[in-house]
Design a protein around this motif. Structure first.
Motif, mmCIF file in Angstrom:
data_model
loop_
_atom_site.group_PDB
_atom_site.id
_atom_site.type_symbol
_atom_site.label_atom_id
_atom_site.label_comp_id
_atom_site.label_asym_id
_atom_site.label_seq_id
_atom_site.Cartn_x
_atom_site.Cartn_y
_atom_site.Cartn_z
ATOM 1 N N ALA A 169 0.834 -1.199 0.000
ATOM 2 C CA ALA A 169 0.000 0.000 0.000
ATOM 3 C C ALA A 169 0.871 1.251 0.000
ATOM 4 O O ALA A 169 1.768 1.397 0.830
ATOM 5 C CB ALA A 169 -0.930 -0.001 1.207
ATOM 6 N N ARG A 181 -0.076 7.391 -1.333
ATOM 7 C CA ARG A 181 -1.114 7.984 -2.167
ATOM 8 C C ARG A 181 -2.408 7.164 -2.100
ATOM 9 O O ARG A 181 -3.501 7.733 -2.017
ATOM 10 C CB ARG A 181 -0.626 8.065 -3.616
ATOM 11 N N GLN A 182 -2.271 5.842 -2.127
ATOM 12 C CA GLN A 182 -3.444 4.982 -2.040
ATOM 13 C C GLN A 182 -4.176 5.172 -0.710
ATOM 14 O O GLN A 182 -5.401 5.208 -0.666
ATOM 15 C CB GLN A 182 -3.032 3.518 -2.211
ATOM 16 N N ALA A 186 -7.918 6.510 -0.257
ATOM 17 C CA ALA A 186 -8.867 5.609 0.390
ATOM 18 C C ALA A 186 -9.552 6.262 1.584
ATOM 19 O O ALA A 186 -10.719 5.970 1.884
ATOM 20 C CB ALA A 186 -8.162 4.330 0.838
#
Length: 235
Positions: free
Chosen positions: A105, A108-109, A113
């Motif tokens: 992960a 940015r993710q 999220a």
């Protein structure tokens, strides 16, 4: 002579059969003691679970916790992350550590999220090394010590809070922990007894909590990288 023979015969019989007659009694007494121990252990285990479940189901999320130096959230659900980021946004801590993030992960993710803006996420640190609650405690201790934080808010689900506080408390010797339990569903007033899934989660976590208590005999020591658990010499 007949009397002497009879007396001798009686003596032999007593010597021969008296000890053998005691063996079943001793075995019965032993079995009764074992049964008593097992029943007592089961009673204590069941009573402990009832107390644990009642305590956990009675936890509630603080409406307005006091400001701390930092915030730690243990991964395991979107609600935990949302709660921790909400505290960070409200100024309840200078920085936030997300502990136990999957190695693949990206920052940015995680930002996308959680729907966080970049300026807020600049105050977020990510731990990808922890694989379980023990690892969460070890990595969090390193982070807290490196920043010399004195008061930390710990965010996790209500059922996970007792074990998390136990593991963290063993390592964060110079910092105080303030629990911030996240409650996904109300289980007070014994409602956990009527919900099989909630009962299963609480029972599983209770057993893990007992194992964590048993681990209390394992020593810990400081190192150059922070606080680590002493490994057995046989390894």
């Amino acid at each position: 002579m007949g009397q002497n023979a009879l007396a001798a015969s009686g003596t032999v019989s007593a010597t021969k059969f008296h000890p053998a007659g005691l063996k079943p009694r001793r075995r019965l007494i032993f079995l009764r003691r074992i049964l008593f121990i097992l029943v007592a252990a089961a009673f204590i285990f069941t009573g402990g679970f009832a107390l644990f479940a009642t305590h956990v189901s009675g936890l509630s999320t603080p409406a307005n916790p006091a400001k701390a130096d930092a915030i730690i959230v243990l991964t395991g659900g979107q609600a935990r992350l949302d709660a921790a980021l909400g505290l960070l946004k409200a100024g309840k801590g200078e920085r936030l550590l997300i502990s136990g993030v999957h190695p693949s992960a990206t920052r940015r993710q995680l930002q996308l999220a959680t729907g966080s803006d970049k300026s807020l996420f600049n105050r977020v640190d990510i731990d990808r090394a922890a694989l379980d609650t023990i690892g969460n405690a070890e990595e969090s201790a390193k982070w807290v010590e490196s920043h010399a934080y004195g008061r930390v808010i710990l965010v996790t689900n209500n059922y996970h809070m007792p074990r998390s506080m136990l593991e963290m408390g063993r390592l964060l010797r110079n910092a105080s922990l303030e629990p911030y339990p996240v409650v996904n569903s109300k289980l007070d007033d014994g409602r956990w007894l009527t919900k099989p899934e909630a009962f299963r989660v609480l029972f599983t976590e209770y057993n893990k909590y007992l194992l964590a208590l048993a681990r209390g005999i394992v020593p810990v020591k400081p190192s150059a990288d922070g606080v680590v658990v002493v490994q057995a010499a046989a390894e």
